[in-house]
Enzyme design. Structure first.
Site, PDB file in Angstrom:
ATOM      1  N   CYS A 162     -23.201  26.589 -22.367  1.00  0.00           N
ATOM      2  CA  CYS A 162     -24.465  25.895 -22.124  1.00  0.00           C
ATOM      3  C   CYS A 162     -25.309  26.766 -21.207  1.00  0.00           C
ATOM      4  O   CYS A 162     -24.770  27.516 -20.394  1.00  0.00           O
ATOM      5  CB  CYS A 162     -24.182  24.545 -21.465  1.00  0.00           C
ATOM      6  SG  CYS A 162     -25.669  23.677 -20.934  1.00  0.00           S
ATOM      7  N   HIS A 165     -23.404  19.219 -19.092  1.00  0.00           N
ATOM      8  CA  HIS A 165     -24.539  18.347 -18.771  1.00  0.00           C
ATOM      9  C   HIS A 165     -24.152  17.278 -17.739  1.00  0.00           C
ATOM     10  O   HIS A 165     -24.793  16.226 -17.647  1.00  0.00           O
ATOM     11  CB  HIS A 165     -25.135  17.703 -20.040  1.00  0.00           C
ATOM     12  CG  HIS A 165     -25.768  18.710 -20.956  1.00  0.00           C
ATOM     13  ND1 HIS A 165     -26.398  18.367 -22.111  1.00  0.00           N
ATOM     14  CD2 HIS A 165     -25.881  20.073 -20.875  1.00  0.00           C
ATOM     15  CE1 HIS A 165     -26.856  19.460 -22.716  1.00  0.00           C
ATOM     16  NE2 HIS A 165     -26.548  20.522 -21.980  1.00  0.00           N
ATOM     17  N   TYR A 205     -29.529  17.158 -15.808  1.00  0.00           N
ATOM     18  CA  TYR A 205     -29.130  15.959 -16.551  1.00  0.00           C
ATOM     19  C   TYR A 205     -28.756  14.792 -15.633  1.00  0.00           C
ATOM     20  O   TYR A 205     -28.716  13.644 -16.074  1.00  0.00           O
ATOM     21  CB  TYR A 205     -27.979  16.274 -17.527  1.00  0.00           C
ATOM     22  CG  TYR A 205     -28.494  16.998 -18.759  1.00  0.00           C
ATOM     23  CD1 TYR A 205     -28.820  16.305 -19.914  1.00  0.00           C
ATOM     24  CD2 TYR A 205     -28.718  18.371 -18.732  1.00  0.00           C
ATOM     25  CE1 TYR A 205     -29.330  16.962 -21.028  1.00  0.00           C
ATOM     26  CE2 TYR A 205     -29.232  19.041 -19.837  1.00  0.00           C
ATOM     27  CZ  TYR A 205     -29.532  18.326 -20.982  1.00  0.00           C
ATOM     28  OH  TYR A 205     -30.051  18.977 -22.079  1.00  0.00           O
TER      29      TYR A 205
HETATM   30  P1  NAD Z   1     -31.881  23.360 -35.652  1.00  0.00           P
HETATM   31  O1  NAD Z   1     -32.294  21.993 -35.991  1.00  0.00           O
HETATM   32  O2  NAD Z   1     -32.872  24.445 -35.785  1.00  0.00           O
HETATM   33  O3  NAD Z   1     -30.577  23.725 -36.502  1.00  0.00           O
HETATM   34  C1  NAD Z   1     -30.089  25.033 -36.547  1.00  0.00           C
HETATM   35  C2  NAD Z   1     -29.628  25.345 -37.951  1.00  0.00           C
HETATM   36  O4  NAD Z   1     -28.409  24.679 -38.237  1.00  0.00           O
HETATM   37  C3  NAD Z   1     -30.606  24.920 -39.038  1.00  0.00           C
HETATM   38  O5  NAD Z   1     -31.145  26.052 -39.674  1.00  0.00           O
HETATM   39  C4  NAD Z   1     -29.766  24.056 -39.955  1.00  0.00           C
HETATM   40  O6  NAD Z   1     -30.071  24.226 -41.322  1.00  0.00           O
HETATM   41  C5  NAD Z   1     -28.371  24.525 -39.623  1.00  0.00           C
HETATM   42  N1  NAD Z   1     -27.289  23.637 -40.052  1.00  0.00           N
HETATM   43  C6  NAD Z   1     -27.265  22.293 -40.132  1.00  0.00           C
HETATM   44  N2  NAD Z   1     -26.067  21.865 -40.565  1.00  0.00           N
HETATM   45  C7  NAD Z   1     -25.309  22.974 -40.743  1.00  0.00           C
HETATM   46  C8  NAD Z   1     -23.984  23.193 -41.170  1.00  0.00           C
HETATM   47  N3  NAD Z   1     -23.193  22.182 -41.523  1.00  0.00           N
HETATM   48  N4  NAD Z   1     -23.540  24.468 -41.233  1.00  0.00           N
HETATM   49  C9  NAD Z   1     -24.338  25.495 -40.902  1.00  0.00           C
HETATM   50  N5  NAD Z   1     -25.602  25.340 -40.488  1.00  0.00           N
HETATM   51  C10 NAD Z   1     -26.080  24.097 -40.420  1.00  0.00           C
HETATM   52  O7  NAD Z   1     -31.248  23.322 -34.200  1.00  0.00           O
HETATM   53  P2  NAD Z   1     -31.618  24.053 -32.833  1.00  0.00           P
HETATM   54  O8  NAD Z   1     -32.648  23.279 -32.125  1.00  0.00           O
HETATM   55  O9  NAD Z   1     -31.832  25.483 -33.061  1.00  0.00           O
HETATM   56  O10 NAD Z   1     -30.263  23.846 -32.077  1.00  0.00           O
HETATM   57  C11 NAD Z   1     -29.048  24.272 -32.636  1.00  0.00           C
HETATM   58  C12 NAD Z   1     -27.881  23.705 -31.907  1.00  0.00           C
HETATM   59  O11 NAD Z   1     -27.775  24.299 -30.629  1.00  0.00           O
HETATM   60  C13 NAD Z   1     -27.960  22.203 -31.670  1.00  0.00           C
HETATM   61  O12 NAD Z   1     -26.697  21.620 -31.819  1.00  0.00           O
HETATM   62  C14 NAD Z   1     -28.430  22.111 -30.243  1.00  0.00           C
HETATM   63  O13 NAD Z   1     -28.086  20.914 -29.623  1.00  0.00           O
HETATM   64  C15 NAD Z   1     -27.710  23.283 -29.652  1.00  0.00           C
HETATM   65  N6  NAD Z   1     -28.244  23.773 -28.372  1.00  0.00           N
HETATM   66  C16 NAD Z   1     -27.332  23.957 -27.390  1.00  0.00           C
HETATM   67  C17 NAD Z   1     -27.721  24.367 -26.144  1.00  0.00           C
HETATM   68  C18 NAD Z   1     -26.665  24.517 -25.087  1.00  0.00           C
HETATM   69  O14 NAD Z   1     -26.986  24.562 -23.916  1.00  0.00           O
HETATM   70  N7  NAD Z   1     -25.392  24.594 -25.462  1.00  0.00           N
HETATM   71  C19 NAD Z   1     -29.085  24.648 -25.889  1.00  0.00           C
HETATM   72  C20 NAD Z   1     -29.996  24.472 -26.935  1.00  0.00           C
HETATM   73  C21 NAD Z   1     -29.568  24.031 -28.185  1.00  0.00           C
HETATM   74  C1  G6P Z   2     -31.123  22.289 -22.579  1.00  0.00           C
HETATM   75  C2  G6P Z   2     -29.644  22.129 -22.814  1.00  0.00           C
HETATM   76  C3  G6P Z   2     -29.322  22.090 -24.237  1.00  0.00           C
HETATM   77  C4  G6P Z   2     -30.266  21.108 -24.878  1.00  0.00           C
HETATM   78  C5  G6P Z   2     -31.573  21.776 -24.944  1.00  0.00           C
HETATM   79  C6  G6P Z   2     -32.656  20.927 -25.528  1.00  0.00           C
HETATM   80  O1  G6P Z   2     -31.362  23.401 -21.884  1.00  0.00           O
HETATM   81  O2  G6P Z   2     -28.800  22.955 -22.107  1.00  0.00           O
HETATM   82  O3  G6P Z   2     -27.992  21.825 -24.421  1.00  0.00           O
HETATM   83  O4  G6P Z   2     -29.854  20.680 -26.111  1.00  0.00           O
HETATM   84  O5  G6P Z   2     -31.937  22.373 -23.755  1.00  0.00           O
HETATM   85  O6  G6P Z   2     -33.761  21.719 -25.772  1.00  0.00           O
HETATM   86  P1  G6P Z   2     -34.884  21.268 -26.785  1.00  0.00           P
HETATM   87  O7  G6P Z   2     -35.948  22.290 -26.645  1.00  0.00           O
HETATM   88  O8  G6P Z   2     -34.221  21.259 -28.126  1.00  0.00           O
HETATM   89  O9  G6P Z   2     -35.306  19.899 -26.375  1.00  0.00           O
HETATM   90 MN    MN Z   3     -26.689  22.576 -22.746  1.00  0.00          MN
END
Ligand code: NAD
Ligand code: G6P
Ligand code: MN
Ligand code: MN
Length: 433
Positions: free
Chosen positions: A169, A199, A253
């Site tokens: 994260c 979080h 969070y």
């Molecule tokens: P997004 O909606 O753009 O999705 C990313 C891609 O995943 C899309 O292109 C979609 O087609 C694809 N996808 C959906 N189902 C799939 C599957 N079964 N297999 C392969 N690909 C698939 O999402 P985003 O806003 O780019 O976020 C992506 C992920 O990262 C989310 O789960 C989000 O919560 C996470 N995220 C995590 C953090 C963190 O701190 N860990 C921070 C930001 C986002």
């Molecule tokens: C944060 C968190 C992510 C979360 C994201 C949401 O920084 O660490 O885990 O999902 O940002 O960002 P967004 O731009 O999708 O609201």
């Molecule tokens: Mn996160």
């Protein structure tokens, strides 16, 4: 050279990751990056993948970018598998945020009822990916960024045969960057002892060059203009006496727990004014993909910093670099507790400062959490474990239990109303129910 497979390659965050691999290339010899997506994400994958190709070309680094919908081909002999997918895309997130709000409850797509449903949709998919990894890249490390990152990581640890998993994260690195900015020192001089859950993490102590500045940081961030937060969380500011008495550095969070009523009120106002964060992100994403389409663009555009995931590439590539080089530096990740935090189960995922080695993260013992925060962390871990059990079993009572014991949900009755509506709306992505 190394092979990286990135699942959810069509994500708008992909240029972050590519930038990271470009910047580290002299020390981290990545030869191939395979961006994988599914049919629904094909167009996004095409656009962001072509930008990725222009980025490596412009930087002059010999990284091959492959775009595919064939996950098995991408996984074959991969060294690192990174995941950043969203089951059901933003339409599902909108439901996660909107349905609870209709019933006066904050949805919160990672920690609240929204987070429960994101876990129910995501866990079956991650376990399928793990089974394919066993077959096609049994020695690879899985670096999971997919939310809810803590629960997804714990599901892999407890319910798959993949042990080499790390959850990541950007909140811990974001808090360190925030403190560096606040104190006007280089971020490399800041170290925070982190302990808790994804979080739901606290800075137990904060150091500049090894000298504690925790009290100073806590005093500074009571000023709302100096509060440290993420783009997706509108911080309101803390009661100074409360924060000093809390005596640890909360993460953004924690606003949802210690200011639950205020955050709900704010979210309802946002909702009436135009929608939840999902709608804002939809617009941001559309703008980003318009930029990405420009054939003259060959770098990560600054507009990506409006997403909550800023510093993602720093966190992900820094982690892979330290694992590959056996650097043994300290980074904060989600990993099996193994006793590092007392009163959290041994086999649960925790977010904790770790020494990063070639054999993975070695959690640093943090002992008991201070009594004033211990209860909430344990409560959230109970919620997470029950939520994971519901995702595996598809049992209605277990899902209702998870929803009800979530601290943001006021009663079993409201929990049931929200649960029923969400189960119905997300049916397509919940084969286990
Ligand atoms: P997004 O909606 O753009 O999705 C990313 C891609 O995943 C899309 O292109 C979609 O087609 C694809 N996808 C959906 N189902 C799939 C599957 N079964 N297999 C392969 N690909 C698939 O999402 P985003 O806003 O780019 O976020 C992506 C992920 O990262 C989310 O789960 C989000 O919560 C996470 N995220 C995590 C953090 C963190 O701190 N860990 C921070 C930001 C986002
Ligand atoms: C944060 C968190 C992510 C979360 C994201 C949401 O920084 O660490 O885990 O999902 O940002 O960002 P967004 O731009 O999708 O609201
Ligand atoms: Mn996160
Ligand atoms: Mn296991």
């Amino acid at each position: 050279g190394l092979k990286i497979a990135t699942i959810g390659g069509g994500s708008s965050y992909t240029p972050e990751l590519i930038e990271g691999f470009i910047n580290y290339h002299s020390e981290l010899p990545v030869r191939e990056i395979w961006l994988v997506d599914i049919e629904e994400g094909k167009e996004k994958l095409e656009i962001v993948g072509n930008l990725a190709k222009r980025m490596v070309q412009k930087a002059g680094v010999p990284i091959e970018i492959h775009l595919t919908l064939d996950r098995r081909e991408a996984l074959k002999s991969a060294d690192f598998v990174t995941t950043q997918f969203r089951v059901g895309l933003l339409a599902a997130r909108e439901l996660d945020e909107r349905i609870p709000l209709k019933h006066g409850v904050l949805g919160q797509e990672t920690n609240g009822p929204g987070g429960l449903f994101k876990a129910l949709r995501t866990i079956p998919v991650i376990l399928e990916i793990c089974r394919e990894m066993e077959e096609f890249c049994p020695n690879a490390w899985l670096i999971n960024f997919t939310n809810p990152a803590g629960m997804v990581t714990e599901a892999v640890l407890r319910y798959s045969n993949i042990d080499k998993v790390v959850g990541l994260c950007n909140v811990p690195i974001g808090m360190e960057m925030g403190v560096a900015k606040l104190l006007e020192v280089d971020h490399k001089r800041i170290r925070i002892d982190f302990a808790g859950l994804n979080h739901m993490v606290y800075g137990l102590d904060v150091f500049v060059d090894g000298v504690s500045v925790k009290d100073q940081v806590i005093s500074l961030i009571t000023d709302p203009d100096k509060s440290i937060t993420m783009q997706n969380i509108h911080a309101i500011g803390w009661e100074p006496e409360f924060l000093r008495a809390l005596d640890v550095f909360p993460c953004p969070y924690h606003n949802y727990y210690y200011k639950a009523g205020d955050m709900l009120e704010k979210e309802l106002k946002n909702f009436k004014a135009g929608g939840t964060r999902a709608e804002i992100v939809k617009k941001l994403e559309a703008e980003l993909f318009e930029l990405y389409k420009n054939p003259n663009l060959a770098v990560k555009p600054p507009q990506l910093e409006k997403r909550g995931g800023a510093y993602y590439s720093d966190a992900a590539v820094r982690l892979i670099h330290s694992m590959y080089t056996d650097k043994q530096d300290i980074q904060t990740v989600n990993t099996m507790n193994k006793g590092a935090i007392a009163s959290i189960p041994f086999d649960s995922a925790v977010e904790v400062s770790c020494i990063i080695t070639k054999n993975g993260p070695k959690p640093i013992a943090m002992g008991d959490l201070p009594i004033q925060v211990r209860g909430l962390v344990i409560q959230m871990k109970s919620f997470e474990r029950v939520a994971i059990d519901a995702a595996i079993s598809g049992d209605y009572g277990t899902a209702l239990l998870a929803m009800t014991i979530n601290p943001l949900v006021p009663s079993d009755r409201i929990a049931k109303v929200i649960l029923d509506e969400m189960l119905e709306s997300h049916k397509k992505y919940l084969p286990q129910f």
